[in-house]
Enzyme design. Structure first.
Site, PDB file in Angstrom:
ATOM      1  N   HIS A   8       3.616  -7.036  -5.871  1.00  0.00           N
ATOM      2  CA  HIS A   8       3.159  -5.899  -6.678  1.00  0.00           C
ATOM      3  C   HIS A   8       3.973  -5.796  -7.984  1.00  0.00           C
ATOM      4  O   HIS A   8       3.412  -5.660  -9.070  1.00  0.00           O
ATOM      5  CB  HIS A   8       3.306  -4.615  -5.841  1.00  0.00           C
ATOM      6  CG  HIS A   8       3.291  -3.357  -6.634  1.00  0.00           C
ATOM      7  ND1 HIS A   8       2.127  -2.720  -6.985  1.00  0.00           N
ATOM      8  CD2 HIS A   8       4.300  -2.622  -7.158  1.00  0.00           C
ATOM      9  CE1 HIS A   8       2.425  -1.647  -7.698  1.00  0.00           C
ATOM     10  NE2 HIS A   8       3.737  -1.556  -7.815  1.00  0.00           N
ATOM     11  N   GLN A  16       5.130   2.861 -16.435  1.00  0.00           N
ATOM     12  CA  GLN A  16       4.786   3.659 -15.249  1.00  0.00           C
ATOM     13  C   GLN A  16       5.967   4.459 -14.734  1.00  0.00           C
ATOM     14  O   GLN A  16       7.113   4.040 -14.870  1.00  0.00           O
ATOM     15  CB  GLN A  16       4.234   2.762 -14.138  1.00  0.00           C
ATOM     16  CG  GLN A  16       5.229   2.252 -13.116  1.00  0.00           C
ATOM     17  CD  GLN A  16       6.109   1.138 -13.659  1.00  0.00           C
ATOM     18  OE1 GLN A  16       6.078   0.798 -14.833  1.00  0.00           O
ATOM     19  NE2 GLN A  16       6.920   0.579 -12.805  1.00  0.00           N
ATOM     20  N   TYR A  19      -2.794   9.524 -11.072  1.00  0.00           N
ATOM     21  CA  TYR A  19      -3.515   9.627  -9.796  1.00  0.00           C
ATOM     22  C   TYR A  19      -2.524   9.629  -8.644  1.00  0.00           C
ATOM     23  O   TYR A  19      -1.460   9.014  -8.723  1.00  0.00           O
ATOM     24  CB  TYR A  19      -4.534   8.492  -9.609  1.00  0.00           C
ATOM     25  CG  TYR A  19      -4.019   7.078  -9.807  1.00  0.00           C
ATOM     26  CD1 TYR A  19      -3.901   6.529 -11.089  1.00  0.00           C
ATOM     27  CD2 TYR A  19      -3.677   6.273  -8.716  1.00  0.00           C
ATOM     28  CE1 TYR A  19      -3.461   5.217 -11.267  1.00  0.00           C
ATOM     29  CE2 TYR A  19      -3.235   4.966  -8.897  1.00  0.00           C
ATOM     30  CZ  TYR A  19      -3.126   4.452 -10.176  1.00  0.00           C
ATOM     31  OH  TYR A  19      -2.688   3.169 -10.367  1.00  0.00           O
ATOM     32  N   PRO A  20      -2.867  10.368  -7.598  1.00  0.00           N
ATOM     33  CA  PRO A  20      -2.020  10.352  -6.415  1.00  0.00           C
ATOM     34  C   PRO A  20      -2.453   9.243  -5.465  1.00  0.00           C
ATOM     35  O   PRO A  20      -3.612   8.828  -5.499  1.00  0.00           O
ATOM     36  CB  PRO A  20      -2.296  11.721  -5.784  1.00  0.00           C
ATOM     37  CG  PRO A  20      -3.692  12.045  -6.166  1.00  0.00           C
ATOM     38  CD  PRO A  20      -3.973  11.344  -7.474  1.00  0.00           C
ATOM     39  N   MET A  21      -1.534   8.740  -4.668  1.00  0.00           N
ATOM     40  CA  MET A  21      -1.918   7.696  -3.700  1.00  0.00           C
ATOM     41  C   MET A  21      -1.139   7.775  -2.399  1.00  0.00           C
ATOM     42  O   MET A  21      -0.070   8.373  -2.337  1.00  0.00           O
ATOM     43  CB  MET A  21      -1.785   6.301  -4.311  1.00  0.00           C
ATOM     44  CG  MET A  21      -0.376   5.825  -4.573  1.00  0.00           C
ATOM     45  SD  MET A  21      -0.352   4.097  -5.159  1.00  0.00           S
ATOM     46  CE  MET A  21      -0.516   3.176  -3.632  1.00  0.00           C
ATOM     47  N   ASN A  22      -1.727   7.197  -1.375  1.00  0.00           N
ATOM     48  CA  ASN A  22      -1.100   7.058  -0.054  1.00  0.00           C
ATOM     49  C   ASN A  22      -1.040   5.595   0.312  1.00  0.00           C
ATOM     50  O   ASN A  22      -1.820   4.794  -0.196  1.00  0.00           O
ATOM     51  CB  ASN A  22      -1.973   7.725   1.031  1.00  0.00           C
ATOM     52  CG  ASN A  22      -1.868   9.231   1.022  1.00  0.00           C
ATOM     53  OD1 ASN A  22      -0.976   9.817   0.409  1.00  0.00           O
ATOM     54  ND2 ASN A  22      -2.802   9.869   1.707  1.00  0.00           N
ATOM     55  N   LYS A  23      -0.158   5.256   1.239  1.00  0.00           N
ATOM     56  CA  LYS A  23      -0.242   3.970   1.928  1.00  0.00           C
ATOM     57  C   LYS A  23      -0.886   4.297   3.272  1.00  0.00           C
ATOM     58  O   LYS A  23      -0.432   5.220   3.976  1.00  0.00           O
ATOM     59  CB  LYS A  23       1.158   3.381   2.117  1.00  0.00           C
ATOM     60  CG  LYS A  23       1.766   2.854   0.804  1.00  0.00           C
ATOM     61  CD  LYS A  23       1.133   1.526   0.405  1.00  0.00           C
ATOM     62  CE  LYS A  23       1.473   1.079  -1.013  1.00  0.00           C
ATOM     63  NZ  LYS A  23       2.871   0.761  -1.240  1.00  0.00           N
ATOM     64  N   ARG A  43      13.928   5.148 -13.902  1.00  0.00           N
ATOM     65  CA  ARG A  43      13.126   5.539 -12.726  1.00  0.00           C
ATOM     66  C   ARG A  43      13.423   6.984 -12.331  1.00  0.00           C
ATOM     67  O   ARG A  43      12.533   7.719 -11.930  1.00  0.00           O
ATOM     68  CB  ARG A  43      13.422   4.617 -11.551  1.00  0.00           C
ATOM     69  CG  ARG A  43      12.809   3.238 -11.725  1.00  0.00           C
ATOM     70  CD  ARG A  43      13.276   2.252 -10.657  1.00  0.00           C
ATOM     71  NE  ARG A  43      12.732   0.942 -10.931  1.00  0.00           N
ATOM     72  CZ  ARG A  43      13.445  -0.171 -11.079  1.00  0.00           C
ATOM     73  NH1 ARG A  43      14.759  -0.160 -10.931  1.00  0.00           N
ATOM     74  NH2 ARG A  43      12.852  -1.312 -11.340  1.00  0.00           N
TER      75      ARG A  43
HETATM   76  O1  76R Z   1      10.317  -0.626 -10.308  1.00  0.00           O
HETATM   77  C1  76R Z   1      10.267  -1.876 -10.384  1.00  0.00           C
HETATM   78  O2  76R Z   1       9.978  -2.495 -11.430  1.00  0.00           O
HETATM   79  C2  76R Z   1      10.560  -2.662  -9.144  1.00  0.00           C
HETATM   80  C3  76R Z   1       9.336  -3.218  -8.566  1.00  0.00           C
HETATM   81  C4  76R Z   1       8.378  -2.074  -8.207  1.00  0.00           C
HETATM   82  C5  76R Z   1       8.460  -1.199  -7.121  1.00  0.00           C
HETATM   83  C6  76R Z   1       9.519  -1.132  -6.045  1.00  0.00           C
HETATM   84  C7  76R Z   1       7.204  -1.713  -8.951  1.00  0.00           C
HETATM   85  C8  76R Z   1       6.810  -2.335 -10.138  1.00  0.00           C
HETATM   86  N1  76R Z   1       6.557  -0.687  -8.313  1.00  0.00           N
HETATM   87  C9  76R Z   1       7.323  -0.326  -7.197  1.00  0.00           C
HETATM   88  C10 76R Z   1       7.050   0.690  -6.286  1.00  0.00           C
HETATM   89 MN1  76R Z   1       4.762   0.082  -8.765  1.00  0.00          MN
HETATM   90  N2  76R Z   1       2.981   0.865  -9.243  1.00  0.00           N
HETATM   91  C11 76R Z   1       2.154   1.574  -8.389  1.00  0.00           C
HETATM   92  C12 76R Z   1       0.878   1.702  -9.006  1.00  0.00           C
HETATM   93  O3  76R Z   1      -2.986   1.427  -8.529  1.00  0.00           O
HETATM   94  C13 76R Z   1      -2.300   0.842  -7.667  1.00  0.00           C
HETATM   95  O4  76R Z   1      -2.786  -0.139  -7.011  1.00  0.00           O
HETATM   96  C14 76R Z   1      -0.894   1.265  -7.375  1.00  0.00           C
HETATM   97  C15 76R Z   1      -0.344   2.305  -8.339  1.00  0.00           C
HETATM   98  C16 76R Z   1       0.958   1.123 -10.267  1.00  0.00           C
HETATM   99  C17 76R Z   1      -0.143   1.009 -11.296  1.00  0.00           C
HETATM  100  C18 76R Z   1       2.291   0.588 -10.398  1.00  0.00           C
HETATM  101  C19 76R Z   1       2.764  -0.081 -11.525  1.00  0.00           C
HETATM  102  N3  76R Z   1       4.778   1.195  -7.038  1.00  0.00           N
HETATM  103  C20 76R Z   1       5.849   1.369  -6.227  1.00  0.00           C
HETATM  104  C21 76R Z   1       5.512   2.362  -5.222  1.00  0.00           C
HETATM  105  C22 76R Z   1       6.470   2.934  -4.183  1.00  0.00           C
HETATM  106  C23 76R Z   1       6.321   2.251  -2.855  1.00  0.00           C
HETATM  107  C24 76R Z   1       7.385   2.712  -1.891  1.00  0.00           C
HETATM  108  O5  76R Z   1       8.510   3.057  -2.291  1.00  0.00           O
HETATM  109  O6  76R Z   1       7.081   2.683  -0.689  1.00  0.00           O
HETATM  110  C25 76R Z   1       4.200   2.732  -5.446  1.00  0.00           C
HETATM  111  C26 76R Z   1       3.398   3.757  -4.680  1.00  0.00           C
HETATM  112  C27 76R Z   1       3.752   1.992  -6.584  1.00  0.00           C
HETATM  113  C28 76R Z   1       2.491   2.068  -7.132  1.00  0.00           C
HETATM  114  N4  76R Z   1       4.802  -1.031 -10.499  1.00  0.00           N
HETATM  115  C29 76R Z   1       5.745  -1.931 -10.910  1.00  0.00           C
HETATM  116  C30 76R Z   1       3.884  -0.877 -11.541  1.00  0.00           C
HETATM  117  C31 76R Z   1       4.317  -1.699 -12.646  1.00  0.00           C
HETATM  118  C32 76R Z   1       3.615  -1.768 -13.999  1.00  0.00           C
HETATM  119  C33 76R Z   1       5.452  -2.364 -12.242  1.00  0.00           C
HETATM  120  C34 76R Z   1       6.263  -3.382 -13.030  1.00  0.00           C
HETATM  121  C35 76R Z   1       7.362  -2.674 -13.734  1.00  0.00           C
HETATM  122  C36 76R Z   1       8.159  -3.578 -14.590  1.00  0.00           C
HETATM  123  O7  76R Z   1       7.673  -3.909 -15.679  1.00  0.00           O
HETATM  124  O8  76R Z   1       9.226  -3.962 -14.155  1.00  0.00           O
END
Ligand code: 76R
Length: 289
Positions: A212, A225, A184-188, A170
């Protein structure tokens, strides 16, 4: 829904006592996406020999990025008119990364490169990544596993063993050498009263991020990712960089996540850029520089 915000502070790298002055992130790497278009009119006015030299110059600059200016770098062709190509770099040395950008733009190719988009962010470990204790609580409370069972204890132990490697990826991600990527960039969003992510209690946010994460894990081996943070650094809160073994998987994961509560209710997205990876010489060839 309560608007009371959680008192729980994020697991911040800056929460440590010592002050780390300088441009190197306290934890993680700088992450820079750059997108360019070719000015065909400017290219057409160049003598062929100059044009060839400029193409070689650009390919040389791009070939030297990884291992010099940046720990990781990849360039890619972008179909469509938003951009013609892009480069993504990650590393600890901001001035070296910036110098690489300047080198691209000041190269012999600079006169026909039109910068169209950029995004600067820093890698991070999200506050929602469960530590070993939080993972144990998820197994107990959400999956109903008995803490005394051998299976429970094995799964917690295995998670702890994987966590170090996952956190390293990470913060200091190895870029997969896969066929394509998207960014792509994103917001909450912060829409009152019911859709303000930042006014939602931590436990609810954590539950949504667990959902998620689970939906993301279904794409293991197909999509990789790196989520980078940009609050205070660029116009959006996060950058999402996804590598795919196939463009179909990129489409599928983004569509799937639209249904996760964290995205369906709280996410807003910026422009999407899609590209296919090419070595620098092949990139300039493909673009007919
Ligand atoms: O990192 C991890 O595996 C832990 C679980 C996890 C977190 C904490 C995780 C898993 N993500 C995390 C955080 Mn994510 N992620 C996105 C997008 O298009 C969209 O709808 C959202 C864009 C994708 C495609 C994606 C993929 N994730 C976040 C955060 C930070 C939030 C914060 O800190 O407030 C964002 C903005 C975000 C967005 N995420 C995963 C993925 C994938 C594929 C996983 C699974 C990873 C794995 O295989 O373990």
């Amino acid at each position: 829904m309560s608007l009371e915000t959680s008192a729980k502070p994020p697991q911040s790298a800056t929460a440590a006592d010592s002050i780390v002055e300088g441009l190197t992130p306290v934890a993680g790497w700088h992450f820079l996406h750059l997108y360019y278009r070719l000015d065909r009119a400017a290219l057409a006015t160049m003598p062929v020999s100059e044009r060839r030299a400029a193409a070689t110059d650009l390919a040389t600059v791009l070939s030297g990025l990884k291992g010099n200016a940046a720990e990781e770098a990849q360039c890619f062709a972008v179909p469509g008119h938003k951009a013609n190509w892009g480069v993504v770099m990650a590393g600890s040395d901001l001035r070296a990364l910036h110098a690489a950008q300047v080198a691209i733009e000041a190269s012999a190719a600079g006169s026909f490169l039109e910068p169209v988009y950029s995004f600067y962010s820093i890698t991070e470990i999200s506050e929602y990544v469960p530590d070993e204790a939080a993972y144990a609580a998820i197994l107990r409370d959400r999956e109903g596993m008995a803490p005394e069972s051998t299976l429970f204890q094995t799964r917690v132990k295995q998670y702890g063993q994987r966590l170090d490697a996952m956190n390293r990826q990470r913060l200091y991600p190895e870029f997969p050498n896969w066929p394509c990527l998207c960014f792509y960039p994103m917001n909450k969003i912060r829409v009152e009263p019911h859709q303000n992510w930042y006014a939602t209690p931590f436990s609810d946010r954590m539950a949504m991020m667990t959902e998620h994460g689970k939906s993301g894990m279904k794409f293991a081996g197909k999509v990789s990712q790196v989520i980078t943070a940009s609050t205070g650094l660029d116009d959006w809160e996060w950058g999402v960089t996804l590598w795919g073994r196939n463009p179909t998987y990129l489409k599928e994961i983004v569509y799937t996540m639209r249904f996760d509560r964290a995205s369906a209710r709280y996410a807003a997205f910026g422009p999407f850029y899609f590209g296919y990876l090419l070595p620098p010489e092949e990139l300039v060839e493909t673009l007919k520089v």
